[in-house]
Design a protein around this motif. Structure first.
Motif, PDB file in Angstrom:
ATOM      1  N   ASP A   1     -15.310  18.891   9.921  1.00  0.00           N
ATOM      2  CA  ASP A   1     -16.371  19.627  10.597  1.00  0.00           C
ATOM      3  C   ASP A   1     -15.930  20.544  11.743  1.00  0.00           C
ATOM      4  O   ASP A   1     -16.376  21.687  11.841  1.00  0.00           O
ATOM      5  CB  ASP A   1     -17.452  18.645  11.085  1.00  0.00           C
ATOM      6  N   ASP A   2     -15.032  20.072  12.616  1.00  0.00           N
ATOM      7  CA  ASP A   2     -14.726  20.772  13.864  1.00  0.00           C
ATOM      8  C   ASP A   2     -13.661  21.850  13.637  1.00  0.00           C
ATOM      9  O   ASP A   2     -12.454  21.602  13.774  1.00  0.00           O
ATOM     10  CB  ASP A   2     -14.260  19.749  14.907  1.00  0.00           C
ATOM     11  N   VAL A   3     -14.103  23.052  13.318  1.00  0.00           N
ATOM     12  CA  VAL A   3     -13.187  24.151  13.029  1.00  0.00           C
ATOM     13  C   VAL A   3     -12.412  24.556  14.281  1.00  0.00           C
ATOM     14  O   VAL A   3     -11.226  24.907  14.212  1.00  0.00           O
ATOM     15  CB  VAL A   3     -13.954  25.354  12.442  1.00  0.00           C
ATOM     16  N   THR A   4     -13.076  24.479  15.439  1.00  0.00           N
ATOM     17  CA  THR A   4     -12.402  24.796  16.698  1.00  0.00           C
ATOM     18  C   THR A   4     -11.214  23.862  16.923  1.00  0.00           C
ATOM     19  O   THR A   4     -10.120  24.304  17.307  1.00  0.00           O
ATOM     20  CB  THR A   4     -13.387  24.690  17.876  1.00  0.00           C
ATOM     21  N   ALA A   5     -11.413  22.575  16.684  1.00  0.00           N
ATOM     22  CA  ALA A   5     -10.328  21.601  16.845  1.00  0.00           C
ATOM     23  C   ALA A   5      -9.228  21.837  15.816  1.00  0.00           C
ATOM     24  O   ALA A   5      -8.041  21.738  16.132  1.00  0.00           O
ATOM     25  CB  ALA A   5     -10.869  20.182  16.719  1.00  0.00           C
ATOM     26  N   ALA A   6      -9.609  22.151  14.594  1.00  0.00           N
ATOM     27  CA  ALA A   6      -8.623  22.391  13.542  1.00  0.00           C
ATOM     28  C   ALA A   6      -7.728  23.574  13.887  1.00  0.00           C
ATOM     29  O   ALA A   6      -6.509  23.536  13.659  1.00  0.00           O
ATOM     30  CB  ALA A   6      -9.325  22.626  12.211  1.00  0.00           C
ATOM     31  N   LYS A   7      -8.333  24.607  14.440  1.00  0.00           N
ATOM     32  CA  LYS A   7      -7.547  25.789  14.820  1.00  0.00           C
ATOM     33  C   LYS A   7      -6.668  25.501  16.038  1.00  0.00           C
ATOM     34  O   LYS A   7      -5.479  25.856  16.063  1.00  0.00           O
ATOM     35  CB  LYS A   7      -8.477  26.957  15.115  1.00  0.00           C
TER      36      LYS A   7
ATOM     37  N   ASP B   1     -22.823  21.859   7.962  1.00  0.00           N
ATOM     38  CA  ASP B   1     -21.890  22.244   9.027  1.00  0.00           C
ATOM     39  C   ASP B   1     -21.700  23.757   9.021  1.00  0.00           C
ATOM     40  O   ASP B   1     -22.456  24.487   8.378  1.00  0.00           O
ATOM     41  CB  ASP B   1     -20.536  21.543   8.808  1.00  0.00           C
ATOM     42  N   MET B   2     -20.692  24.230   9.724  1.00  0.00           N
ATOM     43  CA  MET B   2     -20.350  25.650   9.679  1.00  0.00           C
ATOM     44  C   MET B   2     -20.125  26.085   8.231  1.00  0.00           C
ATOM     45  O   MET B   2     -19.537  25.354   7.439  1.00  0.00           O
ATOM     46  CB  MET B   2     -19.080  25.912  10.490  1.00  0.00           C
ATOM     47  N   ALA B   3     -20.599  27.272   7.883  1.00  0.00           N
ATOM     48  CA  ALA B   3     -20.418  27.783   6.528  1.00  0.00           C
ATOM     49  C   ALA B   3     -18.934  27.897   6.199  1.00  0.00           C
ATOM     50  O   ALA B   3     -18.115  28.249   7.057  1.00  0.00           O
ATOM     51  CB  ALA B   3     -21.076  29.145   6.384  1.00  0.00           C
ATOM     52  N   ALA B   4     -18.596  27.597   4.948  1.00  0.00           N
ATOM     53  CA  ALA B   4     -17.196  27.645   4.534  1.00  0.00           C
ATOM     54  C   ALA B   4     -16.598  29.030   4.750  1.00  0.00           C
ATOM     55  O   ALA B   4     -15.434  29.161   5.154  1.00  0.00           O
ATOM     56  CB  ALA B   4     -17.080  27.241   3.068  1.00  0.00           C
ATOM     57  N   ALA B   5     -17.387  30.076   4.513  1.00  0.00           N
ATOM     58  CA  ALA B   5     -16.881  31.444   4.698  1.00  0.00           C
ATOM     59  C   ALA B   5     -16.529  31.705   6.155  1.00  0.00           C
ATOM     60  O   ALA B   5     -15.527  32.372   6.458  1.00  0.00           O
ATOM     61  CB  ALA B   5     -17.914  32.453   4.212  1.00  0.00           C
ATOM     62  N   GLU B   6     -17.324  31.165   7.068  1.00  0.00           N
ATOM     63  CA  GLU B   6     -17.040  31.339   8.491  1.00  0.00           C
ATOM     64  C   GLU B   6     -15.797  30.552   8.889  1.00  0.00           C
ATOM     65  O   GLU B   6     -14.954  31.024   9.662  1.00  0.00           O
ATOM     66  CB  GLU B   6     -18.238  30.904   9.332  1.00  0.00           C
ATOM     67  N   ALA B   7     -15.682  29.330   8.350  1.00  0.00           N
ATOM     68  CA  ALA B   7     -14.495  28.523   8.626  1.00  0.00           C
ATOM     69  C   ALA B   7     -13.241  29.233   8.131  1.00  0.00           C
ATOM     70  O   ALA B   7     -12.214  29.272   8.830  1.00  0.00           O
ATOM     71  CB  ALA B   7     -14.625  27.154   7.965  1.00  0.00           C
ATOM     72  N   ARG B   8     -13.318  29.820   6.946  1.00  0.00           N
ATOM     73  CA  ARG B   8     -12.182  30.552   6.400  1.00  0.00           C
ATOM     74  C   ARG B   8     -11.826  31.757   7.278  1.00  0.00           C
ATOM     75  O   ARG B   8     -10.640  32.018   7.541  1.00  0.00           O
ATOM     76  CB  ARG B   8     -12.499  31.019   4.975  1.00  0.00           C
ATOM     77  N   ALA B   9     -12.830  32.454   7.762  1.00  0.00           N
ATOM     78  CA  ALA B   9     -12.588  33.616   8.607  1.00  0.00           C
ATOM     79  C   ALA B   9     -11.891  33.225   9.906  1.00  0.00           C
ATOM     80  O   ALA B   9     -11.017  33.945  10.401  1.00  0.00           O
ATOM     81  CB  ALA B   9     -13.905  34.323   8.911  1.00  0.00           C
ATOM     82  N   ILE B  10     -12.242  32.067  10.441  1.00  0.00           N
ATOM     83  CA  ILE B  10     -11.641  31.605  11.695  1.00  0.00           C
ATOM     84  C   ILE B  10     -10.216  31.103  11.477  1.00  0.00           C
ATOM     85  O   ILE B  10      -9.305  31.411  12.249  1.00  0.00           O
ATOM     86  CB  ILE B  10     -12.503  30.495  12.327  1.00  0.00           C
ATOM     87  N   LEU B  11     -10.013  30.340  10.406  1.00  0.00           N
ATOM     88  CA  LEU B  11      -8.715  29.708  10.176  1.00  0.00           C
ATOM     89  C   LEU B  11      -7.711  30.625   9.493  1.00  0.00           C
ATOM     90  O   LEU B  11      -6.508  30.446   9.648  1.00  0.00           O
ATOM     91  CB  LEU B  11      -8.892  28.430   9.348  1.00  0.00           C
ATOM     92  N   GLY B  12      -8.196  31.582   8.718  1.00  0.00           N
ATOM     93  CA  GLY B  12      -7.294  32.489   8.035  1.00  0.00           C
ATOM     94  C   GLY B  12      -6.931  32.006   6.639  1.00  0.00           C
ATOM     95  O   GLY B  12      -7.292  30.899   6.221  1.00  0.00           O
TER      96      GLY B  12
END
Length: 212
Positions: A73-79, A92-103
């Motif tokens: 869930d926590d994309v900020t922590a993952a990054k 949770d956060m949309a997968a597309a948004e998570a992908r955009a943040i993480l690359g």
């Protein structure tokens, strides 16, 4: 990192309460020694800072094992922790948004409970699906209605990316989960909270056999 479907074979989701006896790090280390092939850090009550700190320690424990490690869930922590990726649910956060943040170089996993959700998956964004809840589980009180093995098989057949079955699964379900078409099986209480997490992981691996 690129995801190999075999990485999903035995997927451990941590639970801080169930892992209390050995600690999350001790439980994960023992479980990987027993054959766990993928680790997801899940702690719904921790802060992002706490998740980042624990993730750093887990990265050290997993160094050299080749076992992928994601945060729930926590994309900020993952990054911030620079782990291998993230797992998100439908709420949770949309997968597309998570992908955009993480690359593009990170893993994005997505929980799916219905044919509509599976059919909507874009394999350019999502690397694997967590399919379930197969059976009722006390480790996630807010889970969606259960789908059973028949539902698991139906959703796996629709999936455009590798799949891992999740929800109340134990060693006795391993062969059925494989026969359903899932690339792997995710467990929580079947390893976390067991007196010997390494032995528990080995028993699940043995139950899986050599189908894959």
């Amino acid at each position: 990192m690129a995801l190999n479907p075999n990485d999903l074979r035995l997927y451990l989701v941590t639970d801080p309460i169930l892992c209390a006896e050995h600690g999350v790090i001790g439980t994960v280390a023992a479980a990987v020694a027993g054959g766990v092939t993928f680790v997801q850090l899940r702690d719904k009550t921790a802060s992002t800072a706490d998740r980042v700190a624990l993730a750093g320690a887990l990265k050290d424990a997993l160094a050299g094992t080749g076992v992928p490690f994601v945060i729930n869930d926590d994309v900020t922590a993952a990054k911030a922790a620079d782990v291998d990726g993230v797992h998100v649910g439908q709420d949770d956060m949309a997968a597309a948004e998570a992908r955009a943040i993480l690359g593009p170089g990170k893993i994005v996993g997505l929980s799916c409970e219905s044919a509509a959700a599976v059919s909507a998956v874009d394999p350019r964004i999502v690397d694997y699906l967590g399919i379930g809840t197969v059976f009722a589980t006390a480790t996630k009180a807010d889970h969606k209605p259960t789908i059973g093995m028949d539902g698991l098989a139906a959703l796996c057949a629709l999936a455009p990316v590798p799949t891992v079955a999740i929800g109340g699964l134990k060693a006795t379900h391993a062969r059925d989960a494989q026969m359903s078409g899932a690339d792997g099986m995710a467990v929580v209480s079947a390893i976390c909270g067991q007196p010997d997490p390494e032995k528990a992981a080995k028993e699940i691996n043995q139950a899986m056999g050599d189908l894959r």
